[in-house]
Write an enzyme that holds these catalytic residues in place. Structure first.
Site, short mmCIF file in Angstrom:
data_model
loop_
_atom_site.label_atom_id
_atom_site.label_comp_id
_atom_site.label_asym_id
_atom_site.label_seq_id
_atom_site.Cartn_x
_atom_site.Cartn_y
_atom_site.Cartn_z
N LYS A 116 0.81 -1.32 0.03
CA LYS A 116 0.08 0.03 0.12
C LYS A 116 0.81 1.31 0.13
O LYS A 116 0.58 2.18 -0.69
CB LYS A 116 -0.92 0.01 1.20
CG LYS A 116 -2.03 -0.94 1.15
CD LYS A 116 -2.98 -0.77 2.53
CE LYS A 116 -3.76 -1.79 2.53
NZ LYS A 116 -4.64 -1.65 3.82
N GLY A 165 -9.68 -3.02 8.06
CA GLY A 165 -9.34 -2.50 9.33
C GLY A 165 -8.59 -3.06 10.31
O GLY A 165 -8.19 -2.71 11.47
N ILE A 203 -7.35 12.14 9.22
CA ILE A 203 -8.31 13.16 8.54
C ILE A 203 -9.68 12.97 9.34
O ILE A 203 -10.23 12.01 9.21
CB ILE A 203 -8.34 13.21 7.05
CG1 ILE A 203 -7.12 13.62 6.45
CG2 ILE A 203 -9.57 14.40 6.63
CD1 ILE A 203 -7.17 13.49 4.93
N GLU A 275 -9.13 4.05 -4.02
CA GLU A 275 -9.73 4.49 -2.86
C GLU A 275 -9.10 5.88 -2.42
O GLU A 275 -7.94 5.94 -2.36
CB GLU A 275 -9.90 3.36 -1.72
CG GLU A 275 -10.41 2.12 -1.88
CD GLU A 275 -10.58 1.27 -0.74
OE1 GLU A 275 -11.42 0.49 -0.77
OE2 GLU A 275 -9.87 1.48 0.46
N GLU A 288 -5.44 3.75 -1.20
CA GLU A 288 -4.99 2.40 -1.71
C GLU A 288 -5.67 1.99 -3.03
O GLU A 288 -6.86 2.61 -3.50
CB GLU A 288 -5.23 1.35 -0.78
CG GLU A 288 -6.58 1.14 -0.16
CD GLU A 288 -6.72 0.27 0.97
OE1 GLU A 288 -6.55 0.38 2.03
OE2 GLU A 288 -7.27 -0.96 0.76
N ARG A 292 -9.11 -5.97 -7.81
CA ARG A 292 -10.03 -7.07 -7.81
C ARG A 292 -11.34 -6.45 -8.07
O ARG A 292 -11.60 -5.43 -7.95
CB ARG A 292 -10.05 -7.86 -6.39
CG ARG A 292 -10.35 -7.14 -5.41
CD ARG A 292 -11.10 -7.57 -3.92
NE ARG A 292 -11.68 -6.57 -3.30
CZ ARG A 292 -10.92 -5.98 -2.21
NH1 ARG A 292 -9.65 -6.04 -1.85
NH2 ARG A 292 -11.60 -4.94 -1.52
N ARG A 338 -25.51 -3.98 2.17
CA ARG A 338 -24.94 -5.28 2.42
C ARG A 338 -25.73 -5.89 3.31
O ARG A 338 -25.86 -5.49 4.76
CB ARG A 338 -23.46 -5.05 2.81
CG ARG A 338 -22.65 -4.37 1.92
CD ARG A 338 -21.14 -4.69 2.43
NE ARG A 338 -20.32 -3.85 1.60
CZ ARG A 338 -18.92 -4.04 1.39
NH1 ARG A 338 -18.35 -5.12 2.39
NH2 ARG A 338 -18.14 -3.63 0.73
#
Lengths: 491, 266
Positions: A116, A165, A203, A275, A288, A292, A338
């Site tokens: 990353k 995370g 941020i 992202e 990042e 995929r 989701r």
């Protein structure tokens, strides 16, 4: 194009890839673990092959098992889905070494974008702004303290590998940093086998906006707009929408164009997602790239009408994109929910067990990508995603209204889902205003969200009886929810 | 990749491929036989019979199997986590680690059904129902440890006596051969897959006819262990005493205590 593709994943994405293969006239073999013997993808596949026991390390994460399954079933390509081995460059390499095609970026491309931290600097060279962060990996605690001082607190500790995370902590003081480094290292080591960490300036009220790109082998790249994934809980996305309410049309265009220019220049191939964090002033920073297909890809499909999995297959087969940027049209507004088997009232505890009854919602602009069926037993070994409800409308308000109706229609008996939690989000004034930041849910607390929605419903009913107008109902709901949420947020 | 096979106590197979006999020393042979040979057969018997409880005494050991209330007439394959539904209970505490091994073998999630290592019936699939019926009482199906191409050992032919841990063949996974090991002592029966054929994980490869199977449940009868090259000490000619305790009232519903009473597989 490929003759036969091995689908090395499970759940809804296995089904999604299966459908794409069918459409393209490609044979599909579903590789499954013993726990997924009764899954819908296995039932619908042309052929299915058991690759190992329930334990993912010996099935969906086992490169030899998957590649061997592709060999014995005469497949010429492997689709890894998302998660598991989808971004593993050594897996992609093994696949190629056995004369098969990895459906995704080639191994050397995955390798180039594997770190990353390295990717941030690579894409910064091609014109993407990045968040101020540490120079390279943190060597030790002293180095971390030094770098944090230079960047300025608060800072975010991030592992170089992985996502979701894990191994990530925000710290506000040198003392917090000192304690958190060890925890993050061990978490990162356990989750990804790599404990290298770096720092990023934190941020505070940020929004998560990502750009979908597709680049073919010949260096032609397009973007397919952006998605806003700011509705998160503990760094997990739960609702995504497009276009982002955070940016103006001109700003979105600028972001997407710069993103696709940078990845093409950096040599990316196949579909991918960049992202970004967007701060309060609308400034964006690259964080990042995901090499995929993503869980939330249907949001983009609803807006563009382009099948991203089919595109992935075509690019991997060496075909040119066949679409120019000018032909990509972004229409209307889409939201994805989701649907997870988790109990929001009890700290989102994951659920497993039989689905006694299942009913999918329908109507215009409603899509459900789910592997559920009545009688299906959700195994306890994997993530809790039951499916994705995606709604489209010509504008955001229509999409929200359709989402509300569809969530109410969705029936999953036998398991507790987060459908009500999604409805609570839809009733939240911050969401209705398009002002949700990634920290909102964690700051306010899920309980407060649910409570606000519940009291909103009560008030809405009272108010509706009194005024009888749709306008009045919405205002009442928003007001009630807002009071609660804001109150909790101040704590 | 073969770690699933390492979980079980394994007997030595010598490197030249000669089929080795189990170590005749001490109790270990008896314990292993009890845990890996007799127990699965008893479990299958219990599952299929609709009985509530089953106790077996042999060579100083006693094993009691008990169905939880309301389970005895349910189908055997529908269980997700079999491990807690009854377990072997060593009768005597004086034998140190050995009884623990008997228990541990059935606590590790493999559950209480007589199936091969590759197909634990805790997943509750259709194959388990088959395995839990009469066939499983005398046979044990050897399953594939991996996805690949199956190659049986040429000298392991039908009628051959093999011991637990003996290599019966290999599965070629991308050029690396993984051993197919005998899960129990037995006699090689019907082959279910042709040499060189592709197999999936858990696929049934061949039948093993069990040795020393217990006879009729409910009628205390001596077992007729077939002649074996080396009989572990202490088990030779040992009668199997089977005690049938009173089954839980709701489950039985007038069923006779009879080895032919079977929970019919769907």
């Amino acid at each position: 194009m490929f003759e036969r593709v091995l689908i090395a994943n499970r759940g809804e994405i296995a089904l999604r890839v299966l459908r794409a293969c069918r459409e393209l006239g490609i044979g599909a073999v579903v590789a499954y673990s013993e726990a997924d013997r009764d899954s819908l993808a296995v039932q619908l596949a042309d052929e299915a092959i058991c690759i190992g026991p329930a334990d993912a390390r010996r099935s969906y994460l086992s490169a030899p098992a998957i590649v061997s399954a592709a060999v014995v079933t005469d497949c010429d390509a492997i689709h890894p889905g998302y998660g598991f081995l989808s971004e593993d460059e050594s897996f992609a390499d093994v696949v190629r070494a056995h004369g098969l095609t990895f459906i995704g970026p080639p191994a050397e491309v995955l390798e180039r974008f594997a770190s990353k931290e390295g990717t941030r600097h690579l894409l910064a060279r091609y014109g993407l702004p990045i968040i101020p962060g540490s120079e390279g990996m943190l060597r030790d605690e002293a180095h971390a303290l030094e770098e944090a001082e230079r960047i300025g607190y608060p800072v975010l500790i991030k592992p170089s590998a992985g996502g979701g995370g894990k191994g990530m902590r925000m710290v506000r003081t040198p003392r917090e940093l000192d304690g958190a480094i060890k925890v993050c290292r061990s978490e990162a080591k356990a989750a990804f086998g790599d404990d290298s960490l770096y720092l990023e300036k934190w941020i505070e009220d940020n929004r998560h906006v990502e750009v979908q790109v597709a680049v073919d082998r010949f260096g032609h790249g397009i973007h397919l707009g952006e998605r806003d994934c700011s509705v998160q809980r503990r760094h997990q996305k739960i609702l995504e929408e497009a276009p982002t309410p955070a940016l103006s049309e001109a700003a979105r265009e600028d972001l997407c164009e710069r993103a696709v220019r940078a990845v093409v220049a950096a040599g990316y191939e196949n579909v991918g997602t960049l992202e970004f964090l967007v701060d309060e002033r609308g400034e964006f920073y690259f964080i990042e790239i995901n090499c995929r297909i993503q869980v939330e890809h249907p949001v983009t499909e609803m807006l563009t009408g382009i099948d991203l999995v089919a595109l992935q297959l075509r690019i991997a087969a060496g075909e040119p994109l066949g679409i120019s940027q000018g032909e990509v049209e972004l229409r209307g507004h889409a939201i994805e929910f989701r649907i997870n088997a988790e109990d929001a009232a009890h700290d989102f505890r994951p659920q497993a067990g039989p689905v006694e009854r299942f009913l999918a919602p329908g109507g215009p602009g409603v899509r459900l990508d789910s592997h559920l069926y009545s009688g299906y037993e959700v195994p306890p070994y994997y993530d809790s995603l039951l499916g994705k409800l995606v709604v489209w409308g010509p504008d955001r308000a229509t999409a929200i209204a359709r989402g509300e109706v569809a969530l109410r229609e969705l029936l999953v008996e036998g398991l507790i889902t987060n459908a009500d939690f999604h409805r609570a989000i839809l009733a939240n004034p911050m969401f209705l205003d398009g002002r949700v930041t990634t920290n909102l849910l964690d700051r306010v607390g899920a309980g407060a969200f649910l409570a606000a929605a519940a009291s909103g419903t009560a008030e809405r009913q009272r108010d509706a009886a009194a005024s009888g107008t749709a306008e009045g109902r919405r205002d009442a709901a928003a007001g009630a929810a807002g009071g609660e949420a804001a109150g909790a947020g101040r704590r | 990749m073969t770690d699933d096979l390492l979980e079980r106590p394994m007997l030595q197979a010598d490197p030249l491929g000669r089929l080795a006999a189990p170590d005749p020393a001490a109790d270990h042979g008896a314990i292993t036989r009890l845990a890996d040979d007799l127990l699965p057969a008893l479990i299958a018997k219990l599952t299929a019979s609709g009985l509530g409880e089953l106790e077996v005494r042999q060579a100083g050991w006693r094993i009691r199997l008990r169905m939880p209330a309301g389970r005895s007439t349910e189908r055997g394959g529908g269980e997700r986590r079999g491990g807690s539904h009854g377990r072997a209970q060593p009768g005597h505490a004086g034998h140190g680690h050995a009884p623990a091994a008997v228990e541990a073998g059935h606590r590790d999630g493999r559950g209480l059904l007589a199936v091969g290592p590759g197909r634990p019936d805790v997943d509750g699939d259709g194959a388990g129902e088959r395995a839990s019926t009469e066939r499983a009482e005398r046979h044990r199906v050897v399953t594939s440890p991996a996805v690949g191409f199956y190659e049986p050992r040429r000298d392991v032919t039908s009628g051959r006596r093999v011991h637990e841990g003996d290599r019966l063949g290999t599965v070629d996974v991308l050029g690396i051969r993984q051993d197919v090991l005998a899960p129990v002592d037995g006699i090689v029966g019907a082959s279910l897959v042709e040499p060189g054929e592709p197999v999936e994980y858990g696929q049934e490869l061949l039948n093993l006819e069990l040795l020393g199977e217990p006879t009729a449940v409910g009628a205390a009868a001596p077992s007729e262990a077939p002649p074996t090259p080396v009989e572990p000490a202490g088990t030779e000619a040992a009668g199997v005493e089977v005690e049938v305790a009173a089954p839980p009232p709701p489950a039985l519903d007038g069923q006779t205590v009879d080895s032919t009473a079977q929970a019919g597989p769907a």
